[in-house]
Scaffold this motif. Structure first.
Motif, PDB file in Angstrom:
ATOM      1  N   PRO A 139     -15.659   6.190  -6.768  1.00  0.00           N
ATOM      2  CA  PRO A 139     -16.484   7.263  -7.344  1.00  0.00           C
ATOM      3  C   PRO A 139     -17.975   7.097  -7.076  1.00  0.00           C
ATOM      4  N   LEU A 140     -18.456   5.861  -6.988  1.00  0.00           N
ATOM      5  CA  LEU A 140     -19.881   5.643  -6.702  1.00  0.00           C
ATOM      6  C   LEU A 140     -20.231   6.091  -5.290  1.00  0.00           C
ATOM      7  N   VAL A 141     -19.309   5.901  -4.342  1.00  0.00           N
ATOM      8  CA  VAL A 141     -19.539   6.338  -2.962  1.00  0.00           C
ATOM      9  C   VAL A 141     -19.382   7.849  -2.855  1.00  0.00           C
ATOM     10  N   GLN A 142     -18.419   8.412  -3.574  1.00  0.00           N
ATOM     11  CA  GLN A 142     -18.215   9.862  -3.540  1.00  0.00           C
ATOM     12  C   GLN A 142     -19.385  10.610  -4.152  1.00  0.00           C
ATOM     13  N   GLU A 143     -20.062   9.999  -5.107  1.00  0.00           N
ATOM     14  CA  GLU A 143     -21.219  10.654  -5.721  1.00  0.00           C
ATOM     15  C   GLU A 143     -22.370  10.850  -4.739  1.00  0.00           C
ATOM     16  N   MET A 144     -22.311  10.170  -3.603  1.00  0.00           N
ATOM     17  CA  MET A 144     -23.346  10.326  -2.573  1.00  0.00           C
ATOM     18  C   MET A 144     -23.161  11.614  -1.783  1.00  0.00           C
ATOM     19  N   ASN A 145     -22.064  12.317  -2.031  1.00  0.00           N
ATOM     20  CA  ASN A 145     -21.793  13.593  -1.363  1.00  0.00           C
ATOM     21  C   ASN A 145     -21.652  14.682  -2.421  1.00  0.00           C
ATOM     22  N   PRO A 146     -22.679  15.506  -2.631  1.00  0.00           N
ATOM     23  CA  PRO A 146     -22.624  16.541  -3.670  1.00  0.00           C
ATOM     24  C   PRO A 146     -21.455  17.501  -3.499  1.00  0.00           C
ATOM     25  N   VAL A 147     -21.046  17.758  -2.248  1.00  0.00           N
ATOM     26  CA  VAL A 147     -19.947  18.698  -2.000  1.00  0.00           C
ATOM     27  C   VAL A 147     -18.626  18.127  -2.484  1.00  0.00           C
ATOM     28  N   GLU A 200     -17.944  17.762   5.141  1.00  0.00           N
ATOM     29  CA  GLU A 200     -18.186  16.625   6.025  1.00  0.00           C
ATOM     30  C   GLU A 200     -18.863  15.517   5.243  1.00  0.00           C
ATOM     31  N   PRO A 201     -18.703  14.266   5.688  1.00  0.00           N
ATOM     32  CA  PRO A 201     -19.380  13.153   5.023  1.00  0.00           C
ATOM     33  C   PRO A 201     -20.889  13.277   5.195  1.00  0.00           C
ATOM     34  N   THR A 202     -21.628  12.695   4.281  1.00  0.00           N
ATOM     35  CA  THR A 202     -23.078  12.751   4.363  1.00  0.00           C
ATOM     36  C   THR A 202     -23.616  11.630   5.251  1.00  0.00           C
ATOM     37  N   ARG A 203     -24.844  11.808   5.641  1.00  0.00           N
ATOM     38  CA  ARG A 203     -25.521  10.798   6.466  1.00  0.00           C
ATOM     39  C   ARG A 203     -25.535   9.446   5.767  1.00  0.00           C
ATOM     40  N   CYS A 206     -22.168   7.561   5.683  1.00  0.00           N
ATOM     41  CA  CYS A 206     -21.872   6.970   6.991  1.00  0.00           C
ATOM     42  C   CYS A 206     -22.762   5.764   7.259  1.00  0.00           C
ATOM     43  N   GLU A 207     -24.028   5.857   6.864  1.00  0.00           N
ATOM     44  CA  GLU A 207     -24.947   4.736   7.068  1.00  0.00           C
ATOM     45  C   GLU A 207     -24.546   3.530   6.224  1.00  0.00           C
ATOM     46  N   LEU A 208     -24.026   3.775   5.029  1.00  0.00           N
ATOM     47  CA  LEU A 208     -23.575   2.679   4.171  1.00  0.00           C
ATOM     48  C   LEU A 208     -22.452   1.891   4.850  1.00  0.00           C
ATOM     49  N   ILE A 209     -21.458   2.596   5.378  1.00  0.00           N
ATOM     50  CA  ILE A 209     -20.345   1.914   6.036  1.00  0.00           C
ATOM     51  C   ILE A 209     -20.804   1.241   7.326  1.00  0.00           C
ATOM     52  N   ASN A 247     -23.475  12.978  11.703  1.00  0.00           N
ATOM     53  CA  ASN A 247     -23.395  11.879  10.730  1.00  0.00           C
ATOM     54  C   ASN A 247     -22.291  10.886  11.075  1.00  0.00           C
ATOM     55  N   THR A 248     -21.143  11.409  11.518  1.00  0.00           N
ATOM     56  CA  THR A 248     -19.978  10.542  11.706  1.00  0.00           C
ATOM     57  C   THR A 248     -19.888   9.904  13.089  1.00  0.00           C
TER      58      THR A 248
END
Length: 312
Positions: A139-147, A200-203, A206-209, A247-248
Motif C-alpha cells: 500500500p505504501l508503494v501504491q500510494e505513489m500512484n494517485p490513479v 500506467e506506473p508513475t515515474r 519505477c525509479e524506486l525499483i 516511465n517503465t
C-alpha cells in the motif's frame, strides 16, 4: 416518572434489546473478534495527527498490537488470516458504514518498518512473508500512484522517502522472490479495476525499483530479476503486462543491463513488442524516443544470440 421508566427497563420487554445486544456480542466468532480489534486500531490510527503517529510511543504500541493481531489471525487461518488482517486495517473490509468511503491506509512508513523488522524473521515462511508485504508494504508503494489508489483526496506524486527506500532495499536483499511478487509486480501491472489504456506506473514508482536494482551488494538477485521481467513481459497476449512508457522503459533497461538469465519466450515477446511499437499505426514519435532506443540497444547487445534463435 423516572422510577417507572427504570422499572419498565427492568421488565421482560424492556430488557430484551439489552439481552439481544449481549447475545450478539457473545456470538462473535474468534475471527470476528479479531476483525473488530483491527477495525478499532484502524480508527484510532486514523484519528491521530501525523506528528503523533510518528512518535516513538505510538509506533511501538501500534507495532506490538499488529504483531499480536497477526499472530492470532495466522493461528486461526494461516496466510489467509494475514491477508484478512491487512484488508481490515486498510479499510477494504469495512466494519461499519462510516468506513465505506474512507480507504486511506492508516499506517505510516515508520510503523510498517517497525512491524516488518519485528514480525518478519528468518523462520517466517515464504507464503506468510509475501502476505505480510502485500498487506502492509505494497500500500505504501501504491500510494505513489494517485490513479491506482481509491482515496478521496488525490495525492501529488513525490519520490519515495529515504525510509521507504531503505525498507524495500532490505526486503529485496533478504526476501527477493517474495518482494518481487508482493511489492514490485503489482504497481507495474494494470489492476482489473482499471482499463489498461488509461493506467500506467508513475515515474517515482519505477525509479524506486530501479534504485533497488542498482543498490550494489544489497541489490536484487539475478534470479529475482528474471522472475520480475517474466511477469512484466507476459507471453500470453490475453494477460495484462507492463505498458511500455517513458516511465517503465528505463526500468526494463535497468533489468536487462543486469543480464539476468531470461527464457527465449520472454526475449521473443520483447522483440514482438518492439516490432509492435515500430509498426506504422503506432505513434511515430517512439522511433526518436531515446528511452526506447536505449532499451532496444540493451536487448540487442545483451541478448543478441537469443534474438537470433528466436528469428527476430
Amino acid at each position: 416518572s423516572k422510577a417507572s421508566a427504570t422499572e419498565g427497563a427492568g421488565s421482560e420487554t424492556g430488557t430484551a434489546p439489552k439481552n439481544q445486544l449481549v447475545d450478539k456480542e457473545a456470538s462473535l466468532s474468534p475471527i470476528d473478534e479479531l476483525d473488530k480489534e483491527s477495525h478499532e486500531l484502524r480508527n484510532t490510527l486514523l484519528s491521530l495527527p501525523p506528528a503523533e503517529l510518528s512518535s516513538g510511543q505510538i509506533i511501538d504500541q501500534a507495532t506490538d498490537t499488529l504483531v499480536s493481531l497477526l499472530s492470532r489471525y495466522s493461528d486461526l487461518n494461516g496466510t489467509a488470516g494475514i491477508n484478512q488482517c491487512g484488508d481490515v486495517i486498510a479499510g477494504k473490509n469495512p466494519c461499519d458504514s462510516s468506513d465505506q468511503n474512507n480507504k486511506k491506509f492508516p499506517l505510516n512508513e515508520e510503523i510498517v518498518t517497525s512491524l516488518v523488522k519485528l514480525y518478519l524473521t528468518s523462520a517466517t515462511g515464504a507464503l506468510r512473508a509475501k502476505a505480510l508485504m502485500e498487506a502492509f508494504v505494497l500500500p505504501l508503494v501504491q500510494e505513489m500512484n494517485p490513479v491506482a489508489t481509491k482515496t478521496n483526496v488525490a495525492k501529488q506524486q513525490k519520490p519515495a522517502s529515504r525510509s521507504l527506500t531503505s525498507l524495500i532495499v532490505s526486503l529485496a536483499r533478504d526476501r527477493p522472490m517474495e518482494c518481487v511478487d508482493a511489492v514490485f509486480v503489482p504497481p507495474m501491472i494494470p489492476p482489473m479495476t482499471h482499463a489498461t489504456e488509461d493506467w500506467e506506473p508513475t515515474r517515482f514508482q519505477c525509479e524506486l525499483i530501479s534504485r533497488v536494482l542498482r543498490a550494489g551488494r544489497d541489490s536484487l538477485s539475478l534470479q529475482a530479476i528474471t522472475q520480475f521481467v517474466e511477469k512484466l513481459v507476459i507471453s500470453d497476449m490475453d494477460s495484462r503486462g507492463m505498458k511500455w512508457t517513458d516511465n517503465t522503459m528505463p526500468l526494463l533497461t535497468t533489468c536487462l543491463n543486469r543480464r539476468p538469465p531470461l527464457p527465449g519466450v520472454v526475449i521473443a515477446r520483447m522483440a514482438d513488442e518492439i516490432i509492435n511499437v515500430l509498426s506504422p499505426h503506432k505513434c511515430k514519435s517512439m522511433e526518436k524516443n531515446m528511452k526506447f532506443a536505449t532499451l532496444f540497444n540493451a536487448l540487442v547487445t545483451k541478448y543478441g544470440p537469443q534474438l537470433k534463435s528466436a528469428s527476430k
